[in-house]
Enzyme design. Structure first.
Site, PDB file in Angstrom:
ATOM      1  CE  LYS A 159      -4.009  -2.186   2.161  1.00  0.00           C
ATOM      2  NZ  LYS A 159      -4.771  -2.457   3.167  1.00  0.00           N
ATOM      3  CD  GLN A 217      -3.619  -4.295   6.453  1.00  0.00           C
ATOM      4  OE1 GLN A 217      -3.559  -2.979   5.823  1.00  0.00           O
ATOM      5  NE2 GLN A 217      -3.879  -5.318   6.018  1.00  0.00           N
ATOM      6  CG  ASP A 265      -9.870   0.051   5.183  1.00  0.00           C
ATOM      7  OD1 ASP A 265      -9.628  -0.243   3.994  1.00  0.00           O
ATOM      8  OD2 ASP A 265      -9.325  -0.207   6.220  1.00  0.00           O
TER       9      ASP A 265
HETATM   10  N1  GUN Z   1      -7.057  -6.735   5.933  1.00  0.00           N
HETATM   11  C1  GUN Z   1      -7.319  -7.255   5.124  1.00  0.00           C
HETATM   12  N2  GUN Z   1      -8.262  -6.432   4.113  1.00  0.00           N
HETATM   13  C2  GUN Z   1      -8.102  -5.485   4.534  1.00  0.00           C
HETATM   14  C3  GUN Z   1      -8.611  -4.187   4.197  1.00  0.00           C
HETATM   15  O1  GUN Z   1      -9.155  -3.927   3.255  1.00  0.00           O
HETATM   16  N3  GUN Z   1      -8.643  -2.985   4.947  1.00  0.00           N
HETATM   17  C4  GUN Z   1      -7.879  -3.187   6.081  1.00  0.00           C
HETATM   18  N4  GUN Z   1      -7.825  -1.944   6.753  1.00  0.00           N
HETATM   19  N5  GUN Z   1      -7.258  -4.220   6.546  1.00  0.00           N
HETATM   20  C5  GUN Z   1      -7.405  -5.244   5.653  1.00  0.00           C
END
Ligand code: GUN
Length: 295
Positions: free
Chosen positions: A60, A104, A127
């Protein structure tokens, strides 16, 4: 001799679609900065050392650089308390140069995910998991939309498939993927069924799907023989088998022999999730800067 019939499905190339979306985001950011706006900023927060999360977060952050977003990293130790994390989120909510906040998941067990998600300013919730943003989606007025489900919608748009009127089946009812996915499909006009751990005859439900989205987090659990011939098949799972091979939640080769379209793993939904996060950050920044200049 292999008994797997040859694939008939066309591959949905998430990697290529994500690349073109990132290209658009990059162009929009450069145009925005050239017109005098502030360059958008994303805070990416990682708590602890979950190896999969470390990989996702690295990707990311790297993708932010690719499109010209400012990414600010916050790496907290696994021992960080919930109060410390909430206090960081309050600071980030108040920081004008930060447009998006991503924490995350999963979080260490002593931290309540719900409290954390709800502590993020909905205007910075790139998100799309805050109850405000999920509620907006449920009420057909989406603002920031959950990255993976929205990425799937963008993927379908790109290959020219409209869910309108389709029999869509979502397998998995998680808060991050399955539920927002069902809301997205409903918004897009699909007749939408959600299957979960209590569903009685999963095979029969899967067999009805003209559009199948699987997010159950179990390697190759949906068998290819269950797939309705000619279906559009989206696999959100990703798992590493003991031999090192990456697989999804669907038995790929046998599913590809029946489906019309299918996402590969890797190179399907994964890259779209990240591209959508970047797009969400651009959207959040554009909206915040417009609000600010409107006074
Ligand atoms: N962990 C797995 N998928 C995601 C997501 O889309 N966002 C976040 N913040 N954590 C994740």
């Amino acid at each position: 001799m292999s008994t797997t019939p040859p694939p008939r499905a066309r591959l949905i190339d998430g990697k290529a679609i994500a690349k073109s979306l990132k290209h658009e985001v990059r162009g929009a950011i450069e145009a925005m900065v050239a017109s005098g706006a502030r360059r958008p900023g994303l805070a990416v927060v990682l708590v602890g050392n979950n190896p999969a999360s470390e990989v996702y977060v690295r990707n990311k952050r790297r993708s932010c650089e690719e499109v010209g977003l400012i990414s600010v990293a916050y790496d907290l130790p696994a021992t960080a308390s919930e109060a410390e994390l909430l206090s960081l989120l309050r600071e980030l909510n108040d920081e004008p140069s930060i447009d998006g906040i991503l924490v995350q998941l999963p979080l260490p067990p002593h931290i309540r995910g719900r409290a954390v998600i709800e502590a993020i300013d909905p205007a910075k919730d790139v998100d799309g998991l805050h109850p405000y943003n999920l509620g907006r989606l449920a009420q057909r007025e989406p603002l920031l939309r959950a990255c993976t489900p929205y990425g799937v919608i963008k993927m379908l748009q790109h290959i020219g498939i409209s869910p309108r009127g389709m029999e869509a089946v979502v397998v998995g009812a998680s808060s991050i993927v399955g539920r927002p996915m069902a809301l997205e499909l409903l918004l897009a006009g699909a007749t939408t069924t959600v299957c979960h751990t209590q569903t009685r005859n999963l095979e029969a439900q899967v067999g009805r799907a003209e559009l199948l989205v699987v997010a159950i987090g179990r390697p190759q659990m949906v068998l290819g023989a269950w797939i309705r011939p000619g279906a559009v098949v989206i696999d959100i799972g990703i798992h590493r088998l003991p031999g090192g091979k990456l697989v999804g939640d669907i038995e790929f080769a046998a599913a590809a022999a029946r489906a019309a379209w299918i996402t590969p793993v890797p190179g399907g939904v994964g890259p779209m999730t990240i591209a959508t996060l970047l797009n969400n950050t651009l959207e959040a920044s554009t909206r915040r800067q417009a609000l600010k200049s409107a006074g």
